[in-house]
Scaffold this motif. Structure first.
Motif, PDB file in Angstrom:
ATOM      1  N   ILE A  19      -5.146-143.397  -1.430  1.00 15.86           N
ATOM      2  CA  ILE A  19      -4.955-142.262  -0.773  1.00 15.86           C
ATOM      3  C   ILE A  19      -3.937-142.182   0.262  1.00 15.86           C
ATOM      4  CG2 ILE A  19      -5.217-140.314   0.630  1.00 15.86           C
ATOM      5  CD1 ILE A  19      -8.488-140.082  -0.971  1.00 15.86           C
ATOM      6  N   ASN A  20      -2.882-142.071   0.751  1.00 14.36           N
ATOM      7  CA  ASN A  20      -1.611-141.646   1.925  1.00 14.36           C
ATOM      8  C   ASN A  20      -0.935-140.563   2.107  1.00 14.36           C
ATOM      9  OD1 ASN A  20       0.263-142.162   3.408  1.00 14.36           O
ATOM     10  ND2 ASN A  20       1.272-143.727   2.986  1.00 14.36           N
ATOM     11  N   VAL A  21      -1.962-139.648   2.454  1.00 12.48           N
ATOM     12  CA  VAL A  21      -1.013-137.976   3.038  1.00 12.48           C
ATOM     13  C   VAL A  21      -0.303-137.779   3.250  1.00 12.48           C
ATOM     14  CG1 VAL A  21      -1.629-135.545   4.196  1.00 12.48           C
ATOM     15  CG2 VAL A  21      -3.690-136.814   3.125  1.00 12.48           C
ATOM     16  N   ALA A  22       0.230-138.894   3.885  1.00 11.70           N
ATOM     17  CA  ALA A  22       1.726-138.896   5.088  1.00 11.70           C
ATOM     18  C   ALA A  22       2.260-139.336   3.669  1.00 11.70           C
ATOM     19  CB  ALA A  22       1.444-139.328   6.568  1.00 11.70           C
ATOM     20  N   SER A  23       2.472-139.839   3.290  1.00  7.82           N
ATOM     21  CA  SER A  23       3.593-140.541   1.943  1.00  7.82           C
ATOM     22  C   SER A  23       4.774-139.228   2.174  1.00  7.82           C
ATOM     23  CB  SER A  23       3.369-140.751   1.252  1.00  7.82           C
ATOM     24  OG  SER A  23       4.271-141.513   0.188  1.00  7.82           O
ATOM     25  N   GLY A  80     -19.840-135.907   6.161  1.00  9.36           N
ATOM     26  CA  GLY A  80     -17.588-135.792   6.213  1.00  9.36           C
ATOM     27  C   GLY A  80     -17.802-136.707   5.450  1.00  9.36           C
ATOM     28  N   LEU A  81     -15.587-137.075   4.956  1.00 12.28           N
ATOM     29  CA  LEU A  81     -15.093-137.365   4.276  1.00 12.28           C
ATOM     30  C   LEU A  81     -14.159-138.851   5.316  1.00 12.28           C
ATOM     31  CD1 LEU A  81     -14.089-138.552   1.313  1.00 12.28           C
ATOM     32  CD2 LEU A  81     -12.637-136.740   1.226  1.00 12.28           C
ATOM     33  N   VAL A  82     -14.007-139.236   5.125  1.00 14.35           N
ATOM     34  CA  VAL A  82     -13.229-140.257   5.927  1.00 14.35           C
ATOM     35  C   VAL A  82     -12.028-140.723   5.467  1.00 14.35           C
ATOM     36  CG1 VAL A  82     -12.889-142.774   7.639  1.00 14.35           C
ATOM     37  CG2 VAL A  82     -15.424-141.989   6.460  1.00 14.35           C
ATOM     38  N   VAL A  83     -11.243-140.813   6.190  1.00  8.86           N
ATOM     39  CA  VAL A  83      -9.410-140.675   5.524  1.00  8.86           C
ATOM     40  C   VAL A  83      -8.843-141.524   6.264  1.00  8.86           C
ATOM     41  CG1 VAL A  83      -7.199-139.393   4.364  1.00  8.86           C
ATOM     42  CG2 VAL A  83     -10.193-138.097   3.988  1.00  8.86           C
ATOM     43  N   HIS A  84      -8.252-142.289   6.043  1.00  7.92           N
ATOM     44  CA  HIS A  84      -7.168-143.147   6.841  1.00  7.92           C
ATOM     45  C   HIS A  84      -6.290-141.634   7.299  1.00  7.92           C
ATOM     46  CE1 HIS A  84      -8.638-147.621   5.519  1.00  7.92           C
ATOM     47  NE2 HIS A  84      -9.291-146.479   5.996  1.00  7.92           N
ATOM     48  N   GLY A  85      -5.708-142.647   8.219  1.00  4.85           N
ATOM     49  CA  GLY A  85      -4.165-141.799   8.575  1.00  4.85           C
ATOM     50  C   GLY A  85      -2.898-142.041   8.242  1.00  4.85           C
ATOM     51  N   GLY A  86      -2.653-142.901   7.409  1.00  6.17           N
ATOM     52  CA  GLY A  86      -1.445-143.364   6.240  1.00  6.17           C
ATOM     53  C   GLY A  86      -0.433-143.416   7.625  1.00  6.17           C
ATOM     54  N   HIS A  87       0.970-143.798   6.288  1.00  6.19           N
ATOM     55  CA  HIS A  87       2.208-144.399   7.021  1.00  6.19           C
ATOM     56  C   HIS A  87       3.212-143.294   6.001  1.00  6.19           C
ATOM     57  CE1 HIS A  87       2.440-147.191   3.917  1.00  6.19           C
ATOM     58  NE2 HIS A  87       0.823-147.287   3.695  1.00  6.19           N
ATOM     59  N   ALA A 116       3.801-133.308   9.817  1.00  2.00           N
ATOM     60  CA  ALA A 116       4.237-132.742   8.419  1.00  2.00           C
ATOM     61  C   ALA A 116       3.104-132.331   7.916  1.00  2.00           C
ATOM     62  CB  ALA A 116       5.281-132.437   8.761  1.00  2.00           C
ATOM     63  N   ASN A 117       3.173-133.760   7.359  1.00  5.28           N
ATOM     64  CA  ASN A 117       2.312-133.399   5.552  1.00  5.28           C
ATOM     65  C   ASN A 117       0.830-133.855   5.850  1.00  5.28           C
ATOM     66  OD1 ASN A 117       5.332-134.103   4.093  1.00  5.28           O
ATOM     67  ND2 ASN A 117       4.753-135.702   4.159  1.00  5.28           N
ATOM     68  N   TRP A 118       0.385-134.274   6.982  1.00  4.21           N
ATOM     69  CA  TRP A 118      -0.970-133.792   7.165  1.00  4.21           C
ATOM     70  C   TRP A 118      -1.346-132.415   7.991  1.00  4.21           C
ATOM     71  CZ3 TRP A 118      -5.162-135.869   6.773  1.00  4.21           C
ATOM     72  CH2 TRP A 118      -5.687-137.860   6.999  1.00  4.21           C
ATOM     73  N   ARG A 119       0.182-130.984   8.341  1.00  2.92           N
ATOM     74  CA  ARG A 119      -0.334-130.493   9.049  1.00  2.92           C
ATOM     75  C   ARG A 119      -0.239-129.273   7.362  1.00  2.92           C
ATOM     76  NH1 ARG A 119      -0.335-127.235  12.960  1.00  2.92           N
ATOM     77  NH2 ARG A 119       0.051-124.577  12.773  1.00  2.92           N
ATOM     78  N   ILE A 130       1.379-136.218  -3.396  1.00  2.00           N
ATOM     79  CA  ILE A 130       0.820-134.766  -3.260  1.00  2.00           C
ATOM     80  C   ILE A 130      -0.530-136.233  -5.266  1.00  2.00           C
ATOM     81  CG2 ILE A 130       0.685-133.945  -6.171  1.00  2.00           C
ATOM     82  CD1 ILE A 130       4.123-133.464  -5.840  1.00  2.00           C
ATOM     83  N   PRO A 131      -0.859-137.092  -5.323  1.00  2.00           N
ATOM     84  CA  PRO A 131      -2.396-137.024  -5.771  1.00  2.00           C
ATOM     85  C   PRO A 131      -2.808-137.222  -4.683  1.00  2.00           C
ATOM     86  CG  PRO A 131      -0.899-138.975  -6.199  1.00  2.00           C
ATOM     87  CD  PRO A 131       0.279-137.690  -6.209  1.00  2.00           C
ATOM     88  N   SER A 132      -2.913-137.761  -3.502  1.00  2.00           N
ATOM     89  CA  SER A 132      -3.171-138.358  -2.168  1.00  2.00           C
ATOM     90  C   SER A 132      -3.797-136.573  -1.816  1.00  2.00           C
ATOM     91  CB  SER A 132      -2.420-138.689  -1.417  1.00  2.00           C
ATOM     92  OG  SER A 132      -2.269-139.885  -1.183  1.00  2.00           O
ATOM     93  N   ARG A 133      -2.845-135.310  -1.786  1.00  2.00           N
ATOM     94  CA  ARG A 133      -3.413-134.609  -1.763  1.00  2.00           C
ATOM     95  C   ARG A 133      -4.762-133.602  -2.264  1.00  2.00           C
ATOM     96  NH1 ARG A 133       1.822-130.807  -0.637  1.00  2.00           N
ATOM     97  NH2 ARG A 133       2.279-131.596   1.631  1.00  2.00           N
ATOM     98  N   LYS A 134      -4.427-134.209  -3.856  1.00  2.00           N
ATOM     99  CA  LYS A 134      -5.326-133.257  -4.672  1.00  2.00           C
ATOM    100  C   LYS A 134      -6.766-134.120  -4.135  1.00  2.00           C
ATOM    101  CE  LYS A 134      -6.442-133.317  -9.734  1.00  2.00           C
ATOM    102  NZ  LYS A 134      -5.338-133.369 -11.022  1.00  2.00           N
ATOM    103  N   SER A 135      -6.727-135.677  -3.936  1.00  4.11           N
ATOM    104  CA  SER A 135      -8.002-136.552  -4.238  1.00  4.11           C
ATOM    105  C   SER A 135      -8.849-136.268  -2.948  1.00  4.11           C
ATOM    106  CB  SER A 135      -7.595-138.733  -4.093  1.00  4.11           C
ATOM    107  OG  SER A 135      -6.583-138.406  -5.202  1.00  4.11           O
ATOM    108  N   VAL A 136      -7.771-135.516  -1.927  1.00  4.31           N
ATOM    109  CA  VAL A 136      -9.001-136.252  -0.654  1.00  4.31           C
ATOM    110  C   VAL A 136      -9.681-134.563  -1.419  1.00  4.31           C
ATOM    111  CG1 VAL A 136      -8.343-134.639   1.608  1.00  4.31           C
ATOM    112  CG2 VAL A 136      -7.326-136.642   0.988  1.00  4.31           C
ATOM    113  N   THR A 137      -8.840-133.090  -1.991  1.00  3.25           N
ATOM    114  CA  THR A 137      -9.396-132.017  -1.357  1.00  3.25           C
ATOM    115  C   THR A 137     -10.860-132.389  -2.794  1.00  3.25           C
ATOM    116  OG1 THR A 137      -7.829-130.706  -1.418  1.00  3.25           O
ATOM    117  CG2 THR A 137      -9.708-129.955  -2.671  1.00  3.25           C
ATOM    118  N   GLU A 138     -10.312-132.948  -3.693  1.00  2.00           N
ATOM    119  CA  GLU A 138     -11.697-133.513  -5.128  1.00  2.00           C
ATOM    120  C   GLU A 138     -13.225-134.518  -4.173  1.00  2.00           C
ATOM    121  OE1 GLU A 138      -9.623-135.270  -7.950  1.00  2.00           O
ATOM    122  OE2 GLU A 138      -8.907-133.311  -8.930  1.00  2.00           O
ATOM    123  N   GLN A 139     -12.206-135.398  -3.092  1.00  2.67           N
ATOM    124  CA  GLN A 139     -13.692-136.055  -3.584  1.00  2.67           C
ATOM    125  C   GLN A 139     -14.718-135.148  -1.669  1.00  2.67           C
ATOM    126  OE1 GLN A 139     -12.210-140.559  -2.460  1.00  2.67           O
ATOM    127  NE2 GLN A 139     -10.971-140.304  -3.969  1.00  2.67           N
TER     128      GLN A 139
END
Length: 255
Positions: free
Chosen positions: A62-66, A93-100, A112-115, A73-82
């Motif tokens: 998962i890399n929400v920032a990408s 809670g669900l731990v998610v790396h900050g990404g890059h 902005a992608n995290w927001r 897009i699959p990262s966003r979906k995966s965060v929600t599903e997980q």
């Protein structure tokens, strides 16, 4: 303050936690290196009913920032599903790396992608469990390696109630002094929801994420104990398994 560990036995996390005398355990709900479809945990009821608290660590892919749509897009979906799957087993809670972002890309777009992730989910009623963003060890274009970047990230997500997971090895490898680290983090985020307590096999500011047992790494173990003492948050050890029981014993005695 509850102390425990990441358990490698994802099929029986409570049994593994009981064997360690842990008060909290962390696990993966799917292969962390793949985009596998989630399936219900076979021991969901036992996990929900256990007095041991549970944290879920999201997949490493998962890399929400990408800025790459095929990753973001699959990262966003995966965060929600997980997050939903974590709620199904009663996780806190669900731990998610900050990404890059990639070298040469604008970090501002990554923040902005995290927001956007939190905005989209807020429109649907919010995540099923708190999202705990974890600081990371390397990368000059990372969202959560250096604390000035974490401050930029929190400008985007703090108003949505994002949680924070402080990893001591990552902070050390990322070039952040661990003396006074809790106060510095809380000045930025206002909170620490979880501590990943790990020593480091590598030197300060190495940008290398290689965990060591508490007494064996390049970080003074007394400094690590002080992080726990001042953070006053649940603690997960992600140290090598051969020394994990000794790490738990040391930490309990130090506290």
């Amino acid at each position: 303050m509850r102390i425990g560990a990441h358990v490698r036995q994802d099929d029986d996390p409570i049994g593994a936690g009981e064997a360690l005398g842990a008060e909290v355990v962390q696990l993966f709900l799917t292969d962390p290196q793949k985009w596998n479809k989630l399936t219900p945990h076979p021991k969901a009821e036992q996990i929900r009913d256990s007095p041991i608290d549970v944290v879920v660590h999201s997949s490493y892919v998962i890399n929400v920032a990408s800025l790459n749509n095929r990753i973001r897009i699959p990262s966003r979906k995966s965060v929600t599903e997980q997050a939903k799957a974590a709620a199904d087993i009663g996780a806190i809670g669900l731990v998610v790396h900050g990404g890059h972002v990639r070298d040469g890309e604008d970090q501002a777009e990554g923040f902005a992608n995290w927001r956007k992730l939190f905005e989209r989910e807020a429109d649907k009623g919010g995540f099923a469990v708190p999202i705990l963003i974890e600081n990371t060890a390397g990368g000059d274009a990372a969202m959560a390696r250096r604390f000035d970047d974490i401050a930029r990230l929190w400008d985007e997500v703090g108003d949505f109630g994002a949680g924070f997971c402080l990893d001591t090895c990552h902070a050390w490898a990322g070039g952040e002094d661990l003396v006074g680290v809790v106060e510095r983090v809380k000045a930025i985020t206002g909170r620490i929801d979880l501590v990943h307590l790990n020593n480091s096999r590598d030197e300060f500011n190495s940008a290398r994420d290689r965990h060591a047992n508490l007494a064996d790494g390049t970080i003074d173990a007394a400094v690590l104990a002080e992080v726990v003492r001042t953070a006053q948050a649940p603690v997960i050890l992600e140290t090598p398994p051969e020394g994990l029981a000794d790490d738990l014993a040391y930490l309990r005695e130090a506290l």
